[in-house]
Design an enzyme around this catalytic site. Structure first.
Site, PDB file in Angstrom:
ATOM      1  N   GLU A   1       0.809  -1.225   0.000  1.00  0.00           N
ATOM      2  CA  GLU A   1       0.000   0.000   0.000  1.00  0.00           C
ATOM      3  C   GLU A   1       0.834   1.263   0.000  1.00  0.00           C
ATOM      4  O   GLU A   1       0.474   2.256  -0.635  1.00  0.00           O
ATOM      5  CB  GLU A   1      -0.941  -0.003   1.219  1.00  0.00           C
ATOM      6  CG  GLU A   1      -1.860   1.198   1.315  1.00  0.00           C
ATOM      7  CD  GLU A   1      -2.858   1.279   0.179  1.00  0.00           C
ATOM      8  OE1 GLU A   1      -3.104   2.397  -0.306  1.00  0.00           O
ATOM      9  OE2 GLU A   1      -3.384   0.228  -0.241  1.00  0.00           O
ATOM     10  N   GLU A   2       1.974   1.261   0.689  1.00  0.00           N
ATOM     11  CA  GLU A   2       2.703   2.504   0.918  1.00  0.00           C
ATOM     12  C   GLU A   2       4.146   2.523   0.429  1.00  0.00           C
ATOM     13  O   GLU A   2       4.723   3.593   0.289  1.00  0.00           O
ATOM     14  CB  GLU A   2       2.715   2.835   2.420  1.00  0.00           C
ATOM     15  CG  GLU A   2       1.362   2.752   3.105  1.00  0.00           C
ATOM     16  CD  GLU A   2       0.354   3.761   2.568  1.00  0.00           C
ATOM     17  OE1 GLU A   2       0.711   4.569   1.688  1.00  0.00           O
ATOM     18  OE2 GLU A   2      -0.802   3.729   3.009  1.00  0.00           O
TER      19      GLU A   2
ATOM     20  N   SER B   1     -10.082  11.300  -0.720  1.00  0.00           N
ATOM     21  CA  SER B   1      -9.049  10.694   0.115  1.00  0.00           C
ATOM     22  C   SER B   1      -8.364  11.776   0.942  1.00  0.00           C
ATOM     23  O   SER B   1      -9.007  12.413   1.752  1.00  0.00           O
ATOM     24  CB  SER B   1      -8.059   9.905  -0.726  1.00  0.00           C
ATOM     25  OG  SER B   1      -8.678   8.766  -1.240  1.00  0.00           O
TER      26      SER B   1
ATOM     27  N   ASP C   1     -14.628  -0.012   1.691  1.00  0.00           N
ATOM     28  CA  ASP C   1     -13.289   0.559   1.602  1.00  0.00           C
ATOM     29  C   ASP C   1     -12.380  -0.099   2.633  1.00  0.00           C
ATOM     30  O   ASP C   1     -12.642  -0.055   3.835  1.00  0.00           O
ATOM     31  CB  ASP C   1     -13.371   2.073   1.854  1.00  0.00           C
ATOM     32  CG  ASP C   1     -12.122   2.822   1.424  1.00  0.00           C
ATOM     33  OD1 ASP C   1     -11.041   2.196   1.405  1.00  0.00           O
ATOM     34  OD2 ASP C   1     -12.221   4.022   1.136  1.00  0.00           O
TER      35      ASP C   1
ATOM     36  N   HIS D   1     -12.162   1.806  -2.089  1.00  0.00           N
ATOM     37  CA  HIS D   1     -11.671   3.184  -2.132  1.00  0.00           C
ATOM     38  C   HIS D   1     -11.867   3.813  -3.505  1.00  0.00           C
ATOM     39  O   HIS D   1     -11.918   5.029  -3.637  1.00  0.00           O
ATOM     40  CB  HIS D   1     -10.185   3.213  -1.745  1.00  0.00           C
ATOM     41  CG  HIS D   1      -9.705   4.555  -1.323  1.00  0.00           C
ATOM     42  ND1 HIS D   1     -10.287   5.275  -0.305  1.00  0.00           N
ATOM     43  CD2 HIS D   1      -8.706   5.331  -1.797  1.00  0.00           C
ATOM     44  CE1 HIS D   1      -9.661   6.422  -0.159  1.00  0.00           C
ATOM     45  NE2 HIS D   1      -8.694   6.487  -1.054  1.00  0.00           N
TER      46      HIS D   1
END
Length: 769
Positions: free
Chosen positions: A231-232, A630, A705, A737
């Protein structure tokens, strides 16, 4: 909050309104910037009449952007160019196409409809696609070249195929099991993938067997990247083949320490609950370790990652000869990154060098580095305050690029010619170009692409051939094959705006953007972009003020913006964006001002943009609507809380309302650990002062989400209801999302503009089409 590839770094990748970013499918574009403070009058491309552009057509097929190729690659031998091309009748479905540079002919290599079964993907693969923001795509979404340049590995609907350039297609797997992260080994000998938490390996054409241990705990996974890595950290895999195929480095992670969040995926036909391991800020991460083993799983040794278990495994690479494994280890605070050199036979490691963040800043991870065959390393770093390239050779560093601009990506290195190719903002921060610099005698970089366009590129393995993608404010993305000087050799996709182009009927009303700057409180220049309807003397117009505001993202670009902003302008609105302090490509000092202070300088800078708009004679200052998704949704809330009455209305999509609900790697990078700085989290959250929101506000969220979990919006809704504050909601059952699709996107945008109409944020009669 990742990126796509550049978009995988941020939340905005899921926004219904796409933000232009670097890449083959969505590249930025260039046009001459208007002087700062110049009113945006816009221009018509033609004098012909054009139909108004509505949201139904914006999201229908074929795409108004024209062909949007993805995953452009050059075969290892440089002869073939391949890409995923979407269909005219179904813009979300992609097939694999190839171009033979010798014959000059295109052919469809794999028809996704002929091979696909349409069966539902496993939950694990769905989540991987969600991490990459490609959950809405169909057909072929990834592929990989075999080193022999004669075949490609192609996953379709959960099975694997080997596609030959001669048109042959061989099925490699045919079962209902997971085949995550499929890879052909560098020499094409082995096929590997992850199934049920174990790494499977076998020779191509033979059976694949598990080569990692069977674990008793379901929380243990081999060969996969943990949640925050996907994800990051821009890291989507958990295993790496040595170039000589003798060994594989394999990640093992145990998410037992990670807290369980019961996530409700609320759908139209019922609700499913998932016990999801989610490492929220200030809580435990997964325990990550790394092993090296032979392809059959024997000879396994553990890599020494140091005595502190609470670290991030950021990157793993092999040297060209397979004798050294390089591992990037990042501390939990993300202020230190160590490059480890590992002996793959013993697992012993030593620190090759260390990157340390500037005071009040953090280490930004990057894929812009290469280990060269001579043992040297080309490395991207922000050590001088801007992202630049360096070379480490014989223990000494040489800076290859410098200046108050940034290298946005390392494209390739032609080792024979000693030439490095990269993209950067040297000529214009709003329109990146492709450059080359000499490896041994770096001087002023040579620009290879034309100003007036924004460019991105991919390179062949030896970097002797480039595929350059470019666009401008009046030309959707084009791509072409170029040599090492940037000279165009052949078009890949000319995408000419001729009479047959899908956008042709709307050209007559196409409005080009203008650009300028306003000053931030610290004197920084804040870039803005504006598109107006055709202005009539004496009339004023409402503004649709779209923002993101978060780190790692640049929204103001001289690129092709797509049809959605034009549809908004066709409704009689001015469309406006501004990049605040904390956003990307402006250097460390500009970005780090959000450190432990999210929702402060960003709000102040967007306020400066709104005040500038109010100073313009053609703007209706009482009708400025602000919108974000977001991080942008979080910004909408903070902007409405801070400046009651400045904005006529606000739309908040999928917002983070409490940063303690978001994940460790993203949130702690900017905000620190909430256990150590709880006051920073209290100030930055959107719940504490939510009752100050007095202006009309629309809250939108997907009810399934798993990134910005739905609890963020339910917590906000409860706070506003208990405070007797009026607001509106639109929640989407079954959507994650990314609340988008040919029908749903139309509903989202009609909902937004119906909301604005109910609250009088509309053009005066006669100011729209």
């Amino acid at each position: 909050m990742t990126k796509s590839r550049f978009l995988r770094a941020c939340l905005c990748s899921a926004m219904p309104l796409a933000i232009a970013a670097s890449g083959m499918a969505l590249s930025t574009a260039a046009s001459a910037a208007a002087p700062a403070q110049t009113p945006a009058s816009g221009t018509r491309v033609t004098d012909q009449q054009a139909p108004a552009l509505d949201f139904v057509r914006v999201f229908a097929s074929p795409s108004l952007n024209g062909p949007s190729p993805r995953e452009v690659k050059i075969s290892p031998d440089g002869r073939y160019l391949t890409l995923l091309r979407n269909r005219d009748a179904d813009r979300e479905r992609y097939d694999l196409w190839g171009y033979d540079r010798e014959s000059g002919k295109w052919s469809m290599l794999v028809d996704s409809e002929k091979l696909g079964t349409g069966r539902e993907l496993s939950e694990a693969e769905k989540m991987q696609r969600e991490r990459q923001r490609i959950g809405d795509l169909k057909g072929i979404v990834h592929y990989a070249w075999n080193e022999d340049s004669r075949s490609l590995l192609v996953p379709v609907d959960g099975d694997l195929f080997l596609a030959g350039l001669d048109g042959s297609v061989t099925r490699l797997t045919d079962d209902a099991g997971d085949e995550l992260n499929p890879v052909l080994s560098p020499g094409g000998t082995y096929l590997s993938y992850v199934r049920d938490g174990r790494l499977m390996v076998g020779k191509v054409g033979a059976e694949q067997v598990a080569v990692t241990p069977e674990e008793s705990a379901e929380t243990v996974h081999w060969g996969e990247a943990e949640f925050v890595a996907q994800e990051e950290m821009f890291r989507l895999t958990g295993y790496w083949w040595a170039p000589n195929e003798k060994r594989i480095a394999v990640e093992r992670y145990d998410e037992a320490p990670v807290g369980v969040v019961t996530r409700a995926a609320i759908g139209a036909d019922g609700t499913r609950t998932f016990a999801q391991r989610y490492p929220a800020a200030g809580t435990d991460n997964a325990l990550v370790s790394l092993y090296v083993m032979k392809p059959d799983g024997t000879g396994r040794v553990q890599v020494d990652l140091g005595s502190d278990p609470d670290i991030y495994l950021a990157r793993v690479d092999w040297s060209g000869d397979g004798k050294t494994l390089y591992v990037q280890r990042q501390n939990r605070e993300q202020t230190r990154l160590d490059m480890l050199a590992v002996d793959p036979q013993t697992g012993k490691s030593s620190v090759l060098f260390t990157e340390t963040a500037a005071d009040g800043a953090w280490i930004n991870l990057s894929d812009s580095y290469r280990f060269l065959d001579d043992g040297s390393l080309v490395w991207w770093s922000e050590r001088d305050g801007y992202g630049h390239l360096y070379r480490l050779a014989d223990g000494k560093w040489t800076q290859l690029t410098k200046g108050e601009w940034v290298v946005t990506g390392l494209v390739g290195i032609d080792a024979k010619r000693g030439r490095i190719y990269f993209t950067g903002t040297k000529d214009d921060v709003l329109a990146q170009q492709v450059y080359a610099v000499d490896l041994e005698n770096p001087g002023t970089p040579e620009r290879l692409t034309e100003t007036g366009w924004a460019n991105s590129a991919v390179a062949s393995k030896d970097a002797s051939t480039l595929v350059i993608s470019r666009s401008s404010s009046d030309q959707p993305t084009q791509s072409f094959i170029a040599d090492g000087t940037g000279k165009r050799l052949e078009w890949v996709e000319q995408n000419a705006l001729d009479a047959d182009h899908p956008y042709a009927p709307y050209l007559a009303s196409h409005r080009e953007p203008s650009f300028g700057t306003v000053k931030a409180e610290d004197g920084s220049d804040l870039h803005w972009m504006m598109i107006t309807p055709e202005l009539e003397p004496g009339k004023t117009y409402p503004v649709f003020f779209e923002h993101y505001g978060g780190p790692h993202v640049q929204t103001v670009s001289k690129g092709w913006l797509g049809a959605l902003p034009q549809a908004i302008v066709d409704k009689g609105y001015i469309y406006f964006r501004l990049d605040n302090r904390g956003s990307a490509n402006r250097g460390v000092a500009f970005e780090k001002q959000i450190h432990q202070a999210m929702g402060t300088v960003e709000v102040a800078d967007q306020r400066a943009g709104a005040q500038y708009l109010k100073s313009l004679p053609f703007v209706d200052g009482d009708k400025i609507a602000t919108y974000g998704w977001s991080y942008g949704g979080f910004m909408t809330l903070k902007m409405l809380e801070a400046d009651q009455g400045l904005y006529a209305a606000g739309i908040s999509g999928a917002p983070v309302t409490k940063w303690e609900l978001y994940d460790t790697h993203y949130t702690e990078r900017y905000m620190g650990d909430p256990r150590k700085v709880p006051e920073a989290y209290a100030a930055s959250g959107a719940l504490g002062n939510a009752e100050a929101i007095a202006d009309p506000m629309l809250l939108i969220h997907g009810m399934a989400d798993d990134n910005v979990v739905f609890e963020n919006s339910t917590a906000l809704a409860a706070k506003l209801q208990n405070g007797e504050r009026a607001f509106e909601m639109m929640f989407y059952p079954g959507h994650t999302h990314s609340v988008k699709g040919p029908k749903i996107s139309v509903h989202v945008w009609n909902t937004i503009f119906n909301f604005l109409e109910r609250h009088g944020v509309t053009p005066d009669e006669g100011s729209g089409k």
